[in-house]
Design an enzyme around this catalytic site. Structure first.
Site, short mmCIF file in Angstrom:
data_model
loop_
_atom_site.label_atom_id
_atom_site.label_comp_id
_atom_site.label_asym_id
_atom_site.label_seq_id
_atom_site.Cartn_x
_atom_site.Cartn_y
_atom_site.Cartn_z
N LYS A 63 0.65 -1.41 0.12
CA LYS A 63 -0.13 0.73 -0.02
C LYS A 63 1.26 1.15 -0.14
O LYS A 63 0.57 2.09 0.36
CB LYS A 63 -1.30 0.00 1.34
CG LYS A 63 -1.94 -1.67 1.21
CD LYS A 63 -2.79 -1.19 2.58
CE LYS A 63 -3.70 -2.95 2.15
NZ LYS A 63 -4.37 -2.60 3.90
N ASN A 117 -9.76 -5.17 3.60
CA ASN A 117 -10.28 -5.89 3.89
C ASN A 117 -11.35 -5.83 2.93
O ASN A 117 -11.97 -7.33 3.19
CB ASN A 117 -11.29 -4.92 5.27
CG ASN A 117 -12.22 -5.00 5.50
OD1 ASN A 117 -12.18 -6.31 6.02
ND2 ASN A 117 -13.41 -4.72 6.06
N ARG A 126 -14.63 -1.94 9.10
CA ARG A 126 -13.69 -3.55 8.94
C ARG A 126 -14.77 -4.30 9.34
O ARG A 126 -13.82 -5.51 9.76
CB ARG A 126 -13.02 -2.51 10.67
CG ARG A 126 -12.72 -1.29 10.37
CD ARG A 126 -11.17 -1.35 8.73
NE ARG A 126 -10.14 -2.15 9.44
CZ ARG A 126 -9.30 -2.44 8.17
NH1 ARG A 126 -9.54 -1.78 8.03
NH2 ARG A 126 -7.36 -2.55 8.68
#
Length: 259
Positions: free
Chosen positions: A51, A163, A245
């Site tokens: 990321k 997620n 989440r």
């Protein structure tokens, strides 16, 4: 939070816009780097790891992380920005375009030799040229009692999953997200699935999830209503956290662990 595929494609766009071109403007709207001036520097490369995104010159690496709401957008010089200017944290421009980082979660300027310090703690990059499935497997199995839904989210095991994709990977492998890593029958296949899923999302957009965000909708395999849970909490009070989440799964196709 944007996941590895989003960062990978963002790096591709910025590479097209910036790589091989000389900066005519650099505007760091972050107090720590407000005096940094890269005008006249050549952008040599743009890359990603998990990321994390890196824009490199001969001397420095500009490290950015999107966190929850960050975005990079590219505009022709003089074009009106499509996001509020007050949210811009970094502007890099050449004779043709402006690359603007809005609401970036992190901005750092590092010496090239120090770039590795940002990612040394991470597991193998699922979208990197040196993807190492054996190393990812080794890292996952270091904590065999940890639920796979949490282990996949841990960037120290394998970098790039968030997620969305942890939900999809568990669904595709018919594994309940609370299943301990050590109890998964074919963990190498799950690691390979992770690589395949993220690679497809990065290289063949648009990619549509099968279970993520589909609470109460029918499972595409058996028709049972998809549910969302926070691991270890059956009835969380924080519905915002649950939405952002929570992990999504089919209670029939992915039966819970028996012990």
């Amino acid at each position: 939070m944007p996941e590895g595929d989003t960062v990978f494609r963002t790096a591709e766009r910025l590479r097209t816009a910036l790589a091989g071109k000389t900066l005519t403007r650099s505007d760091f709207r972050v107090p720590r780097y407000a005096t940094v001036d890269l005008v006249g520097d050549l952008i040599t490369e743009v890359g990603s790891y998990g990321k994390h995104l890196f824009i490199r010159t001969d001397q420095v690496s500009i490290h950015t992380h999107l966190k929850m709401e960050g975005q990079w957008r590219v505009f022709h010089c003089g074009q009106r920005w499509t996001k509020p200017p007050v949210t811009a944290r970094l502007v890099l421009a050449n004779d043709e375009v402006e690359a603007v980082g809005f609401a970036l979660g992190k901005v750092q300027v590092l010496r090239l030799a120090e770039e590795h310090t940002v990612i040394d703690h991470l597991g193998p990059d699922l979208l990197g040229p040196n993807w190492d499935a054996a190393e990812a497997l080794r890292l996952l199995t270091e904590y065999p009692r940890r639920p796979i839904g949490l282990a996949l989210l841990d960037q120290r095991n394998l970098a790039g999953i968030g997620n969305i994709y942890r939900s999809e990977i568990c669904f595709l492998r018919r594994v309940h997200p609370a299943t301990p890593v050590g109890d998964i029958d074919d963990l190498p296949a799950l690691v390979d699935e992770s690589h395949r899923v993220l690679g497809k999302a990065a290289h063949e957009p648009p990619w549509r999830p099968m279970v993520y965000g589909r609470t109460r909708r029918p499972c595409p395999r058996c028709g049972t209503a998809i549910v969302s849970r926070l691991l270890g909490e059956d009835d969380p009070a924080d519905r915002i956290t649950q939405r952002e989440r929570g992990i999504y799964f089919c209670p029939r196709c992915q039966p819970p662990p028996t012990h």
